[in-house]
Design an enzyme around this catalytic site. Structure first.
Site, PDB file in Angstrom:
ATOM      1  CG  LEU A 351      -9.324   8.208  -8.119  1.00  0.00           C
ATOM      2  CD1 LEU A 351     -10.054   8.264  -7.014  1.00  0.00           C
ATOM      3  CD2 LEU A 351      -9.503   9.670  -8.803  1.00  0.00           C
ATOM      4  N   GLY A 352      -5.013   6.606  -8.451  1.00  0.00           N
ATOM      5  CA  GLY A 352      -3.720   6.545  -8.013  1.00  0.00           C
ATOM      6  C   GLY A 352      -3.167   4.936  -7.963  1.00  0.00           C
ATOM      7  N   GLY A 354      -0.518   2.160  -5.681  1.00  0.00           N
ATOM      8  CA  GLY A 354       0.403   1.905  -4.403  1.00  0.00           C
ATOM      9  C   GLY A 354       0.905   0.748  -4.340  1.00  0.00           C
ATOM     10  N   GLY A 357      -2.195  -1.912  -4.403  1.00  0.00           N
ATOM     11  CA  GLY A 357      -3.210  -1.926  -5.338  1.00  0.00           C
ATOM     12  C   GLY A 357      -3.432  -0.430  -6.111  1.00  0.00           C
ATOM     13  CB  VAL A 359      -7.176   4.325  -5.761  1.00  0.00           C
ATOM     14  CG1 VAL A 359      -8.618   4.820  -5.039  1.00  0.00           C
ATOM     15  CG2 VAL A 359      -6.415   3.754  -4.357  1.00  0.00           C
ATOM     16  CE  LYS A 374      -5.465   0.543  -0.624  1.00  0.00           C
ATOM     17  NZ  LYS A 374      -5.183   1.234   0.590  1.00  0.00           N
ATOM     18  CG  ASP A 470       2.163   5.584   4.388  1.00  0.00           C
ATOM     19  OD1 ASP A 470       3.576   6.284   4.052  1.00  0.00           O
ATOM     20  OD2 ASP A 470       1.936   4.834   3.203  1.00  0.00           O
TER      21      ASP A 470
END
Ligand SMILES: *[C@@H]1O[C@H](CO)[C@@H](O)[C@H](O)[C@H]1NC(C)=O
Ligand SMILES: *[C@@H]1O[C@H](CO)[C@@H](O)[C@H](O)[C@H]1NC(C)=O
Ligand SMILES: *[C@@H]1O[C@H](CO)[C@@H](O)[C@H](O)[C@H]1NC(C)=O
Ligand SMILES: *[C@@H]1O[C@H](CO)[C@@H](O)[C@H](O)[C@H]1NC(C)=O
Ligand SMILES: *[C@@H]1O[C@H](CO)[C@@H](O)[C@H](O)[C@H]1NC(C)=O
Ligand SMILES: *[C@@H]1O[C@H](CO)[C@@H](O)[C@H](O)[C@H]1NC(C)=O
Ligand SMILES: *[C@@H]1O[C@H](CO)[C@@H](O)[C@H](O)[C@H]1NC(C)=O
Ligand SMILES: *[C@@H]1O[C@H](CO)[C@@H](O)[C@H](O)[C@H]1NC(C)=O
Ligand SMILES: *[C@@H]1O[C@H](CO)[C@@H](O)[C@H](O)[C@H]1NC(C)=O
Ligand SMILES: *[C@@H]1O[C@H](CO)[C@@H](O)[C@H](O)[C@H]1NC(C)=O
Length: 682
Positions: A351-352, A354, A357, A359, A374, A470
């Site tokens: 999913l993503g 960063g 780590g 996701v 995550k 954030d």
């Protein structure tokens, strides 16, 4: 010296063995799963008139279909069998129960009086127990120890001894609660206008009782996960109050004001107490065994010492210890299950990605539950982040935060499991291109209000103040109803914690345009810098532009909007894809609020309390100066903060840093959300 060390080791080993035996000794329990309720339950339940079973629910007080008047009624419904709840003076049966309720206020009128989960010696309903008595007692029996009653009340009408008209309470033999907690601070209203369903969990173990509550969308929806924080937490030795054999059930009442007290589902698990003889043998065994064991253990303690140290070095007790000591930790997932759920962390499920780590989207087959996993990078630093995230998220519960379901720790690999947010992140919806249907105005307003209320919760309502650090559109997730849910507290730290410095992390977290100007100087995240980030998100949502969008001569979105404000053309900032489908007054309010939050000087920005009041329309937007004030470092002597000068917020030379949870959804299905309100059960 040596002897003392040996004693200590002996104690430690004994202690850990005791823990292990306690763990491996499985409770003998009996479980029941009741509901949906139909007339067959009249056979196994004691339904004490005027209580009925109808409309798929236990109607603890009469429902609107019956021939009874709804006013001044009290009723009780029990599972018609007793349970042995204690044995001698050492053993008290533990139990878990959860039930789905709908407390419905009729015609949106004031509700009354309440419903309770009840442990009682018999099923009979006391006469004259309506009104304030909740079907528990009456004016002559209230408070008598001979009642042998313990109840958890959900009270919707304030008596002079009540804190308010929306609380939970522990009642012992009396309707005057021994402990009450207002539910409003948990965002729970027992009997709201319209229909809401709540799951109530009651857990009793080791003479300590916890009650948890969470909303469930519809009776047919899956049961929500149990919140981490109980709404009521109390120590109580049931054996001093209830009869050895008691019934479990519900009671409720109405008075001048009425409500429907419906129980739609009910699970009950009760520990089966071991027989008397067994317990004696156990006692004797313990009396002889323990000293023998201790001597034996002391003998081998020296030998064990070496391997114990080795084991300790390997198993990283810090993290495990910290996890175990967390109150009401979400459940631990098996690595195997998470691996299977994400198809071995398949890239297709990503999913993503960063700084902390990756996701993944996953599906827990057994529960048919969609999750977001995550997965942290392996290094030591990742572990600290993990702990920071867990200790904080674990205790945060708010309807506008992404709920944490659990965690997993395996071979140094750290994973967090969240509710999957089917509508992905906010930025995906704002920046999905001009052709696609974009978020309509009402949704945008709702999302901004949701973010504000989550921020207010983080900043004020939770006992340990938290800054998000954030805040940005990609960290705001949307649930199935397009409610905003703040995610990624990986960077959140308690304000009291000294480690709020940006400097401790590589690079500046957060993303350019969302970062308050003072952060580049002080390197500290504060509540004020969160408000700055909120302002950036707000403008982004209203304008449909990234905060760092260059428009004409303006380097940042906020500079352009400020200019439009000066030119008295601020409405031109509204996302043009909306056309005229927005509310002028609201748009003006939001844009000005966005500018107020973007004030270069931290102390001038509104607090979250004020933001909420402005959003609800109960407070006017603060005056926004026509020119963006200059940024002044607090420690630096400088001109009046409202003087006109070139802005220092031009951060074009700073490269954006990617961090946290920045999902790129593969499936960007904008549709499929449910907008309809839950309809009445009746
Ligand atoms: C409860 O069960 C007992 C026997 O198991 C029965 O005699 C009694 O009538 C039942 N009570 C109700 C109210 O159904
Ligand atoms: C209501 O009254 C009618 C007629 O008097 C009767 O047939 C019916 O069973 C009653 N309903 C209930 C729930 O008591
Ligand atoms: C109640 O649930 C908890 C987990 O929430 C579990 O540890 C405990 O064994 C359960 N007790 C019973 C009696 O089922
Ligand atoms: C009751 O237990 C079943 C099986 O564990 C579970 O699926 C269901 O969600 C539970 N219901 C409630 C209201 O807790
Ligand atoms: C609710 O409203 C309806 C229609 O106005 C009325 O007939 C009914 O008596 C009301 N119920 C209560 C409990 O006030
Ligand atoms: C419920 O609705 C009534 C009438 O529609 C209104 O007067 C009342 O303020 C509402 N109460 C709440 C708590 O929203
Ligand atoms: C209260 O209930 C008890 C039985 O629980 C009954 O004996 C007593 O008469 C009741 N008192 C009143 C005032 O109704
Ligand atoms: C108590 O209930 C009885 C009937 O159950 C009734 O006759 C009596 O008036 C009630 N007493 C009070 C004080 O409400
Ligand atoms: C709390 O419970 C005790 C029984 O342990 C009872 O005697 C006492 O009156 C209760 N206190 C209140 C405020 O109800
Ligand atoms: C039970 O509670 C006591 C304190 O109330 C605590 O010291 C003890 O560790 C608890 N035992 C378990 C097994 O949780």
């Amino acid at each position: 010296m040596k002897i003392q060390v040996l004693w200590l080791i002996g104690f430690l080993i004994l202690h850990s063995m005791a823990t292990i035996t306690a763990k491996t000794q499985t409770l003998r329990t009996i479980s029941y799963q009741f509901g949906p309720f139909d007339s067959s339950y009249y056979n196994t339940f004691a339904v004490m008139k005027p209580a009925t079973i109808s409309n798929d629910a236990l109607q603890v007080t009469p429902d609107s279909i019956g021939n009874y008047s709804l006013n001044h009624r009290s009723g009780r419904i029990f599972f018609n069998r007793t349970f042995k709840l204690w044995d001698g003076d050492i053993k008290v049966a533990s139990f878990n129960t959860s039930f789905l309720i709908n407390v419905f206020r009729v015609n949106n009128s004031v509700p009354g009086e309440g419903v309770a989960f009840l442990i009682a010696p018999d099923t009979a309903i006391p006469p004259n127990s309506s009104g304030e008595y909740l079907g528990l007692t009456n004016s002559s029996s209230d408070g008598l120890p001979s009642n042998h009653l313990v109840a958890i009340e959900l009270d919707t009408l304030k008596q002079d001894f009540d804190p308010d008209d929306n609380h939970i309470g522990l009642n012992i033999n009396s309707i005057r609660s021994n402990k009450t907690v207002s539910l409003s601070k948990f965002n729970i209203q027992i009997a709201p206008n319209g229909t809401k369903f709540y799951v109530v969990w009651i857990e009793y173990y080791n003479k300590s009782l916890q009650v948890y509550m969470a909303e469930q969308a519809q009776p047919s929806s899956p049961t929500p996960s149990k919140p981490v924080v109980p709404v009521l937490n109390t120590d109580i030795d049931l054996s001093t109050f209830v009869k050895q054999y008691s019934y479990f059930g519900f009671s409720g009442s109405t008075g001048d004001h009425v409500q429907l007290n419906c129980v739609l589902k009910w699970n009950l698990t009760v520990e089966i107490l071991p027989g008397q003889n067994k317990r004696n043998w156990f006692k004797i065994g313990l009396a002889i065994g323990v000293p023998l064991l201790l001597i034996f253990l002391l003998g081998i303690a020296g030998l064990s010492y070496y391997s114990y140290k080795k084991w300790k070095a390997r198993s990283d007790p810090n993290i495990l210890g910290a996890l175990k000591s967390l109150p009401g930790t979400p459940r631990e997932f098996k690595f195997r299950d998470l691996k299977r759920a994400t198809n071995n962390f398949d890239d297709k499920h990503k999913l993503g990605q960063g700084g902390f780590g990756v996701v993944f989207k996953g599906l827990l087959q057994k529960e048919n539950l969609e999750i977001a996993v995550k997965k942290f990078s392996r290094d030591i630093k990742g572990k600290d982040d993990f702990l920071a995230e867990l200790t904080i998220i674990n205790r945060l519960r708010h309807k506008h935060l992404v709920p944490l379901l659990g965690w997993c720790h395996k071979n140094g690999m750290l994973l967090l499991v969240y509710d999957y947010m089917p509508n992905g992140s906010l930025d995906a919806h704002i920046f999905c291109g001009p052709e696609k249907t974009t978020l309509n105005w009402n949704l945008r307003y709702k999302i901004i209000s949701g973010v504000a209320s989550a921020l207010h919760y983080l900043h004020n309502e939770y006992d340990q103040k938290v800054v998000h650090r954030d805040l940005k559109a990609s960290n705001i997730m949307l649930d199935s109803n397009f409610n905003a849910r703040l995610g990624d507290f990986g960077l959140a730290r308690a304000i009291e914690n000294e480690k709020t410095s940006y400097a401790e992390l590589e690079g500046v977290p957060g993303t350019m345009g969302y970062i308050a100007p003072e952060c580049f100087h002080t390197a500290k995240a504060t509540r004020e810098s969160d408000v700055y980030g909120f302002g950036a998100v707000l403008l982004e949502v209203v304008c449909g532009q990234r905060p760092w969008t260059k428009i004409g001569e303006f380097q940042l979105l906020v500079d352009w909007v400020w200019w439009l404000h000066r030119e008295r053309r601020i409405l031109e900032a509204v996302d043009e894809r909306l056309g005229n489908d927005y509310i002028v007054e609201e748009a003006e309010r939001l844009l000005l609020l966005g500018l107020a939050c973007s004030h270069p000087n931290a102390s001038e920005r509104p607090k979250t309390q004020v933001i909420l009041q402005i959003l609800s329309g109960s407070m006017a937007v603060p005056h926004v100066p026509p020119f963006k004030p200059a940024f002044i470092l607090a420690s630096m002597p400088g001109p009046d903060s409202f003087s006109i000068s070139s802005s220092l917020t031009n951060t074009a030379d700073i490269t954006p840093v990617s961090s946290g949870w920045t999902p790129h959804y593969i499936n960007r299905d904008v549709h499929g959300g449910e907008f309809s309100d839950a309809s009445s059960l009746m």
